[in-house]
Design a protein around this motif. Structure first.
Motif, PDB file in Angstrom:
ATOM      1  N   LEU A  50       0.838  -1.206   0.000  1.00 46.85           N
ATOM      2  CA  LEU A  50       0.000   0.000   0.000  1.00 46.85           C
ATOM      3  C   LEU A  50       0.874   1.256   0.000  1.00 46.85           C
ATOM      4  O   LEU A  50       0.590   2.217  -0.720  1.00 46.85           O
ATOM      5  N   PHE A  63      -6.763   6.271  -4.309  1.00 48.93           N
ATOM      6  CA  PHE A  63      -7.182   5.598  -3.083  1.00 48.93           C
ATOM      7  C   PHE A  63      -8.147   6.481  -2.302  1.00 48.93           C
ATOM      8  O   PHE A  63      -7.886   7.655  -2.056  1.00 48.93           O
ATOM      9  N   LEU A  74      -0.841  -3.303  -6.861  1.00 57.23           N
ATOM     10  CA  LEU A  74      -2.299  -3.289  -6.769  1.00 57.23           C
ATOM     11  C   LEU A  74      -2.876  -4.698  -6.877  1.00 57.23           C
ATOM     12  O   LEU A  74      -3.868  -5.020  -6.221  1.00 57.23           O
ATOM     13  N   GLU A 106      -5.088  -6.812  -4.130  1.00 59.11           N
ATOM     14  CA  GLU A 106      -6.400  -7.241  -4.630  1.00 59.11           C
ATOM     15  C   GLU A 106      -7.285  -6.046  -4.970  1.00 59.11           C
ATOM     16  O   GLU A 106      -8.506  -6.111  -4.866  1.00 59.11           O
ATOM     17  N   GLU A 107      -6.651  -4.942  -5.376  1.00 55.62           N
ATOM     18  CA  GLU A 107      -7.376  -3.766  -5.883  1.00 55.62           C
ATOM     19  C   GLU A 107      -7.537  -3.958  -7.394  1.00 55.62           C
ATOM     20  O   GLU A 107      -6.866  -3.313  -8.202  1.00 55.62           O
ATOM     21  N   ASN A 108      -8.443  -4.841  -7.763  1.00 54.44           N
ATOM     22  CA  ASN A 108      -8.504  -5.282  -9.154  1.00 54.44           C
ATOM     23  C   ASN A 108      -8.901  -4.183 -10.129  1.00 54.44           C
ATOM     24  O   ASN A 108      -8.390  -4.122 -11.246  1.00 54.44           O
ATOM     25  N   ASN A 109      -9.823  -3.317  -9.718  1.00 57.03           N
ATOM     26  CA  ASN A 109     -10.253  -2.272 -10.648  1.00 57.03           C
ATOM     27  C   ASN A 109      -9.115  -1.295 -10.931  1.00 57.03           C
ATOM     28  O   ASN A 109      -8.936  -0.842 -12.059  1.00 57.03           O
ATOM     29  N   LYS A 110      -8.340  -0.974  -9.899  1.00 61.39           N
ATOM     30  CA  LYS A 110      -7.201  -0.071 -10.097  1.00 61.39           C
ATOM     31  C   LYS A 110      -6.104  -0.756 -10.897  1.00 61.39           C
ATOM     32  O   LYS A 110      -5.469  -0.150 -11.767  1.00 61.39           O
TER      33      LYS A 110
END
Length: 1591
Positions: A928, A961, A1051, A1055-1059
């Protein structure tokens, strides 16, 4: 006050005390060992199991501390706590402990209900007398509690079921029974607590306070807010020194490393050794204390030698257990498992003899465990937790009285199998499947006489890949040895795994091929070093022929015959010990000292060798020579000086400094040559893999993975292949035919790479069919775990570093393979840049990191490995265990300022290993941090104005974010060049129209005005103030690799898949801009996996991402020449953007009318300022324009007439979308595309109009920033259009100006393309412009070398081939061009440049066709044929197809000459193809002269003289109009040749090739241009009569 408390808690003594219970911190530090003390108290044993997260599970620790408990030990997910009180207080304290137990249960029951956690808590309580036992040596102390109460609490906990609290019988006896409701347990004296039945008037808080008053170290008064009084310990050096003895070295190191802000908890592979001691009289602490003391002292001494540590000691089921660990941070050894077994045998043997110890049991298991801190901030321990710890403990208990180990330890120890015995499997509690269990029988080495040959085998037909240079060193030194008759020593130095043994094996084979040469090859091991004179013993055994003897009697007889003339019989017994024989010992011999015996033995060996040297040449080959013993080195030194002998050695860095004799030999430059082995190059790794797998080729993805991860080290490559086989991801299959019949997106790049040279493969496929190696579908190689051997190698290196360096490497591993110092500084706690730079400098010197000054260095580093080189100053192995650092000197300056900021792990396996040490929660926190830091910089470079790779992408997709504050968001937006709605300013509204292009100008006047405009721009650019022209070139490549790629990976980890999807699309777009179709395809595949996981499919942003996804797919398919697939993808993208493209003619004409009306409206608004589109609309418009541009080009290729209407509609819609953006650059691009469309359709009025409109747009642009770039783009594009349409003079004029403008703008990507186009224009005019052409080629070559630009280099060689074929001289030789193609045709970028490869292959085929070398012709013509169907509307494809057609015409000539049956059909087919290329406008007019020329030749071959004349005249006429002097000259010569009465029937091209002059000869004036012009290939027509007669 707060500051003072924080200061106290930061003291070293407080940190050390946190690892120890109050029982020790405030205890008796008497030096007596063992120390035995008794007291009364209550014990709590808590065990937690199930799915439990750290933050939740640590609550139990604080609960125990709050209730006054002293945590004695942590054991995995269990703890043992003590409430030490006087006997009379036991009653009340038991009530407090039960209250604590019930609260722990209540807390976890609530969490289970609230969050669905599966947590099982079992608690046992016991009370009574307890004995403390302290033992150890001068530096290490350990403690344990023993007695009946300790046994009782374990029994009680074992009886507990889920969420039970069990009281031991004694505890039930001492407690206040009136306050406790219990449940009886059948057949047991222990009881289960149901609840506390406190009276209504009972005040528990007051009761608790009274109870705690009897606890000596419970925080109260001023310290009541602390969980533990030890948190407030003040500095006390004496106490601190005493406490240090109870804490492990790894903990102390971390405590005293001031800039380490926490303990390095990690998952790492270790070897667990559990030692259990059972006693004859278990209950008497005074009796067992001395036994434990004796055992402990010995265990400490043994572990110190073998690099292990005691982690814990505790009483365990009727015995005392020592938990020993090998491989803790800082103590990893390469032979860790063998060390563990050796230490276990030593400990077992000693402890078995200790008085009062009845049984010794040892369990050993190896694998990955958690190593780190468990507990609370104020009370914790450094421990190991994991399945392997459990397995070792269970084996220790289930196999008593012996040493047992698991299969991992057995395999990894590399010890002989006769040291072990497999045991029957037992069902062990808590262990599902331990695998095979082995008993270690002992480690007494057997003498294996004669078994010291080099271990690897040489196979016929298996070449020594990548070691040609190393073999040349051997042959050269061997020749020198034979000529001079002087001793020579050849040393090959390299790290383990570099293939030294295979190299020596090949050298042994080569040395044995000579007559009268005796090659003796041996391989040493670590044990060899400790055996005196061992190396010479083995060498002499081979010389004397003893290695083939079956028993000692035969050896003795052989020795007697060999030495009887050299040694008196009474001294034969001198050979007994060294050769294991039994000669009688003489009195003279028994009186000799050891030194005298050694001297006598050496003199004998010298005599034997002198005798042998006279008979034959002796070559000693020693593998692993770093293990040569000292006595052998001394003998070898004397041997070299005494007689001519050739010694070849391989060696790794010495563990310690070599002895004096070894130093002398290595530094002797007269006799010794030291060669440092380099790694294998990627193409050599590929060849090795193909051989090892017995396949003809491997998948490109596998090739890239193996080359990157193996780093060119053969052993690493072999281990990776084994690992892939174990994971069952390799798929061996029959090779498909070259031609793909059904191309889909999934198999678009399903391509294979072959070794660069033709080799024989042992494929198991059917006869005539080759096999290839592919990957199973869905496999992600980078997500696979590394082989265990890799982790061991990396951890050994990691643990050899200081703690601060280890910490830096681990944090760097989070950032990825490549990182910057700025990013590292963001995530390293409490480090400043100076500290980082100093640590990095040392790590670079240690070959952990590579220092890269910029992105270009990074790309170069990825492409080439370190090659073998000769060391001229003596052996590098003289520096022990440093590795073979070749570039230390360039890194010393790194400790200064303004230094290297980009670093890369030298070996990916180090990064992967260090990364896997982190715990998941820690990883997420650091990912992060990295993501937030990188997101501020995730944009194109400063040169490109920090924009998105996908225009206005950020306007429509929110990737910031959410937790960031408004100010930070604005800062990030500004840093990326993002603009808010109020700030968006478009170029159209910045400046109103002021200038119009003059009307009624003649074409020549228009031309002059355009050229004068660009000249004035160039002049102004050269005189502009600083800051207007970029000071540095485009850095987008570096931005991509250093910022956006790592950000996407961070990312994904979060697991920030859209980003992550957003950035994967950006990455794919960036790779397309940089010309790398394959990498764009790969990362689009990564994005596709994420796209499938998203759920909100109807959101505007997600619809746009889908549209972008299909748009990028369409662009890749377009670049690959798969037009049907590209059209399908682009239509999908447009449909998502609500701009559906018509499928039938009716809708086509309707849509055309609508769009033409829109176009008229937009054109009328062009002169007026209109309303601005919104940000999201802008992103859609740019994407629409891109799709329409590609669709227009696709339809222009189609041969059907109605497709031209589709093409026109696409061009109009592109213009409309561009006009709506009101962005000048976008509008100008659309106008130029529309102009080119009408150029090729020969609508002069239309294309001329739009070109004038483009110039008018330029006149109104400000000469700054994007305006200058637009002007350069226009000059470049107009030059391209003019070249394609055959206006060569104007193309050269515009191209040269674009060339100067791009040079000033420092844009290498544009610069190389304009040089490529300009070179082709000059080439066609080259009869008078040879100098200009060569100058451009020199610039192109310099650029390709400087930027390592494969496309530029390939185009350069393409032009060089054209020069040889058509211009009549040599700029680069044919062999050089051919070599370039061989080495680079599988290059990731070049492989998928269809047009360029088509041109290169076709030129080579034409060359061989002219020479009538038909086998070579077919080879390259077939390669070109596979690319012909991948039609792309590009200059390179048109160039390539014209060369390909010439090759087909040459083949037709051969068919006619041989009177082939299908010659007539082939000729007709070629004529049709050539006619289509011209009549359907599928190629530019500039290629028409060549195509007409070929048509004329085919016609004359076919006997059609009239058509020949027509096409010949058309070609001549077009050449004259275009100014194509090259083709005109050739046409004129062809015409004279075809219609002359010459009787010459031989092909003169061979003589022409042999006499082609070089450019240097032309430049020096030795060859005239007139002579050069005659060097043309004359197409033969002497076969016409034969064909006519046949017909």
């Amino acid at each position: 006050m707060s500051t003072q408390k924080e200061g106290l808690q930061d003291q070293a003594i407080v940190k050390i005390a946190a690892h120890l219970p109050d029982l020790i911190v405030y205890g008796d530090f008497s030096p007596e060992r063992p120390l035995v003390k008794g007291f009364y108290g209550v014990l709590m044993f808590v065990d937690i199991s199930g799915k439990c997260k750290g933050g939740v599970c640590l609550i139990w620790v604080s609960k125990v501390l709050i209730f006054g408990g002293d945590i004695l030990k942590f054991a995995g997910d269990a703890l043992l706590a003590l409430w030490k009180v006087e006997p009379k207080q036991l009653k009340n304290i038991i009530t407090v402990v039960i209250k604590c137990s019930l609260q722990i249960h209540g807390f976890f029951e609530d969490k289970e209900a609230e969050k669905g956690l599966d947590i099982r808590v079992k608690i046992g309580l016991a009370a009574g007398h307890i004995t403390l036992l302290v033992f150890g040596d001068e530096t290490h102390n350990y403690f344990l509690v023993t007695g009946q109460t300790v046994d009782d609490v374990r029994v009680a906990q074992n009886m507990a079921q889920m969420n039970d609290v069990i009281l031991s019988p004694e505890c039930w006896h001492f407690c206040d029974r009136n306050m406790i409701e219990i449940e009886r347990i059948p057949n047991e004296r222990a009881v289960k607590v149901s609840f506390l039945k406190l009276p209504s008037t009972f005040n528990f808080d007051e009761f608790f306070t009274r109870c705690m008053a009897f606890m000596d170290y419970y925080p109260s008064d001023d310290h009541k807010n602390f969980l533990r009084l030890a948190c407030m310990l003040e500095s006390d050096p004496v106490l601190e020194l005493s406490l240090q003895k109870y804490v492990m070295e790894i903990v102390l190191k971390q405590v005293y490393e001031k800039h380490l802000s926490g303990y390095l908890s990690e998952l790492r592979p270790v070897t667990i050794v559990f030692v259990n001691l059972m006693f004859e009289e278990q209950d008497k602490a005074e009796v067992i204390g001395s036994a434990i003391q004796d055992a402990c002292v010995h265990i400490i001494s043994v572990l110190k030698v073998f690099q292990g540590q005691i982690n814990k000691v505790f009483m365990f089921d009727k015995g005392c257990s020592f938990l020993c660990v090998f491989g803790f941070p800082g103590q990893k050894a390469p032979d860790e498992m063998a060390r563990a077994l050796k230490s276990a045998v030593d400990i077992f043997d000693f402890c078995s003899q200790v008085h009062k110890i009845h049984t010794v049991s040892i369990g050993i298991a190896s694998g990955i465990v958690f190593c780190g801190i468990v507990g609370h901030t104020v009370r914790h321990e450094y421990t190991v937790i994991g399945q392997k710890v459990n397995i070792a403990a269970r084996m220790m208990m289930y196999y008593p009285g012996i040493i047992t180990c698991d299969s991992v330890t057995y395999d990894g120890s590399n010890l002989p199998a006769y040291f072990f015995k497999q045991l029957p499997k037992k069902v062990m509690k808590g262990v599902a499947d331990s695998g095979p269990v082995y008993q270690c029988l002992g480690l007494n080495e057997k003498v294996m006489f004669g078994m010291t040959y080099i271990s690897c085998n040489r196979h016929e037909g298996y070449p020594l890949l990548g070691r040609v240079r190393e073999i040349e060193y051997f042959t050269s030194t061997m020749k020198d040895f034979l000529v001079t008759n002087c001793s020579r020593v050849l040393m090959y130095e390299g790290l383990p795994g570099y293939g030294k043994s295979h190299l020596l094996m090949e050298i042994e084979y080569l040395a044995s091929q000579h007559e009268n040469h005796r090659a003796v090859a041996i391989a040493l091991t670590k044990i060899s070093f400790h055996q005196n004179f061992y190396t010479i013993q083995i060498l002499m055994a081979n010389i004397l022929g003893l290695d083939t003897c079956k028993h000692y009697g035969e050896r003795q007889s052989t020795l007697q015959n060999k030495v009887k003339t050299l040694l008196d019989e009474k001294f034969h017994c001198l050979l007994n010990d060294i050769f294991y024989v039994q000669f009688p010992v003489s009195p003279e011999m028994s009186r000799m000292s050891t030194v005298e015996k050694q001297k006598e033995l050496e003199e004998l060996f010298m005599k034997i060798l002198e005798q042998k040297v006279r008979e034959e040449r002796i070559i000693f080959i020693i593998d692993e020579a770093q293990f040569v013993d000292v006595a052998s080195w001394s003998f070898i030194e004397s041997l070299i000086q005494s007689m001519p002998i050739f010694i070849v050695m391989s060696l790794s860095p010495f563990i310690d400094f070599p002895c004096a004799a070894a130093n002398v030999i290595m530094k002797n430059q007269n006799t010794t040559t030291c060669i440092t082995l380099g790694t294998m190059q990627p193409q050599e790794i590929r060849a090795k893999v193909c051989f090892d797998l017995s396949v003809s080729s491997i998948s490109r993805e596998l090739d890239i993975y193996l080359a990157e991860v193996s780093c060119g080290v053969p052993f690493y490559c072999e281990e990776l292949l084994k690992n892939l086989n174990q994971h069952k991801v390799l798929l061996i299959q029959q090779a498909d035919s070259e031609e793909k019949t059904n191309v889909t997106w999934n198999n678009l790049f399903e391509d294979f790479v072959r070794p660069t040279k033709d080799m024989n493969f042992c494929s198991s496929g059917a006869k005539g069919h080759k096999e290839v190696c592919n990957l199973l579908s869905g496999v992600r190689l980078k997500s696979l775990s590394l082989p265990a051997s890799f982790k061991e190698i990396s951890l050994v290196q990691l643990d050899s570093m200081s703690l601060s360096q280890q910490m830096l490497v681990r944090y760097a591993a989070i950032t990825g393979l490549t990182f910057t110092t700025e990013l590292l500084c963001q995530i390293l706690p409490s480090w400043n840049m100076n500290m980082i730079n100093r640590a990095l400098a040392k790590l670079v010197e240690s070959n952990v990191f590579d220092c890269l000054w910029n992105g270009k260095d990074l790309q170069l580093a990825l492409k080439q490995n370190v090659s073998t080189f000769e060391v001229h100053y003596g052996s590098m192995a003289l520096r022990p265990s440093e590795g073979l650092a070749h570039c230390e000197e360039e890194h010393h300056e790194m400790e200064g300022e303004g230094v290297c900021r980009i670093f890369r792990f030298c070996r990916p396996m180090m990064q992967k290993t260090a990364y896997e040490l982190w715990l998941k929660d820690h990883k997420n926190v650091l990912h992060l941090k990295c993501a937030r830091f990188l997101q501020e910089r995730a944009h194109r470079c400063n040169y490109c104005r920090k924009s998105d790779f996908i225009p206005y992408h950020h306007f429509i997709v929110d990737v910031l974010f959410k937790s960031l504050d408004t100010g930070t968001v604005k800062k990030m937006t500004k840093s990326q060049g993002f603009k808010t709605a109020e700030e968006v300013v478009f170029s159209k509204s910045e400046f109103p129209d002021q200038h119009k292009f003059p009307e009624n100008l003649s074409p020549s006047e228009t031309r002059e005005k355009i050229l004068l405009f660009f000249d004035s721009v160039i002049v102004k650019m050269r005189t502009m103030p600083e800051g207007i022209i970029p000071l540095e070139p485009c850095q987008c490549d570096e931005q991509l690799h250093m910022v956006i790629l790592p950000l996407a990976q961070h990312l994904v980890a979060l697991e920030e898949n859209n980003k992550a999807l957003y950035y994967f699309l950006e990455i794919a777009s960036a790779y397309l801009i940089l010309g790398d179709n394959y990498m764009a395809y790969m990362y689009l595949g990564e994005g596709e996996k994420l796209l499938e996981s998203l759920t909100n499919e109807d959101s505007v942003s997600q619809i746009f991402e889908y549209a972008t996804f299909y748009s990028l797919k369409g662009q890749i398919c377009f670049n690959m020449g798969q037009m049907v697939l590209a059209k399908k993808m682009l239509r999908k993208a447009l449909k998502l953007l609500k701009q559906a493209f018509p499928y039938n003619v009716v809708f086509l004409f309707f849509q055309t009318l609508v769009e033409e009306k829109r176009h008229s409206r937009f054109m009328n608004q062009l002169a007026r300022e209109g309303s601005q589109p919104g940000e999201k609309r802008l992103a859609q418009l740019y994407l629409q324009a891109s799709c329409f541009s590609l669709l227009g080009k696709i339809y222009s290729l189609n041969l059907f007439r109605h497709c031209k209407y589709y093409g026109k509609l696409a061009a109009v819609m592109q213009m409309n979308a561009s006009l709506e953006t009101q962005n000048n650059f976008q509008i100008i691009k659309a106008f130029l595309d529309y102009s080119l469309y009408h150029h090729l359709a020969d609508y002069q009025d239309v294309w001329f109009k739009y070109e004038i409109m483009v110039m008018e747009q330029l006149l109104n642009l400000p000469l700054k920033g994007e305006g200058i770039e637009i002007m350069a783009y226009v000059a470049d594009t107009l030059g391209y259009i003019k070249f394609l349409t055959g206006h060569l003079d104007l193309a050269i004029e515009l191209g040269s100006r674009a060339h100067r403008m791009w040079a000033l703008l420092q844009n290498p990507n544009k610069y190389h393309m304009v040089l490529c186009r300009l070179s082709k224009s000059l080439f066609l005019k080259s009869r008078y412009l040879h100098n200009d052409l060569v100058q451009v080629l020199e610039q192109l070559w310099d650029l390709s070398v400087k930027e390592d630009h494969i496309f530029s280099k390939a185009f350069f060689y393409f032009v060089c081939l054209d020069i040889m074929l058509y211009s009549g001289f040599i700029y680069r030789t044919f062999d050089e061009c051919l070599e370039f193609i061989h080495h680079n045709e599988d290059n990731r970028i070049l492989k998928f440049q269809n047009g360029l490869l088509l041109g290169l292959y076709s030129c080579i085929a034409v060359w061989y066709g002219r020479l009538q070398e038909w086998d070579n012709f077919y080879k390259f013509s077939n390669k070109a044929k596979n690319l012909v169907t991948r039609r792309t509307p590009t200059l390179l494809y048109y160039e390539g197809i014209s060369r390909y057609m010439e090759g087909q015409v040459l083949h037709l000539q051969k068919q006619i000459e041989e009177q082939a049956d299908n010659a007539q059909d082939s000729g007709i087919e070629i004529i049709k193809t050539l006619e289509i290329l011209i009549t359907q406008n599928t190629s530019g007019p500039v290629f028409y002269p060549r195509l007409y020329h070929l048509m004329a030749y085919v016609c004359i071959l076919m006997g059609n003289g009239n058509s020949c004349d027509f096409f010949l005249n058309m070609a001549l006429q077009l050449s004259e109009v275009q100014g194509n002097l090259l083709e005109k000259c050739w046409l004129t010569m062809s015409k004279e040749w075809w219609y002359s009465a010459s009787e010459l029937r031989e092909n003169p091209w061979l003589q022409t090739v042999l006499s082609l002059p070089s450019w240097d000869e032309i430049a020096s004036g030795n060859v005239t241009l007139h002579e050069v012009a005659k060097n043309k290939y004359l197409m033969r027509i002497n076969i016409l009569d034969n064909l006519s007669n046949n017909s």
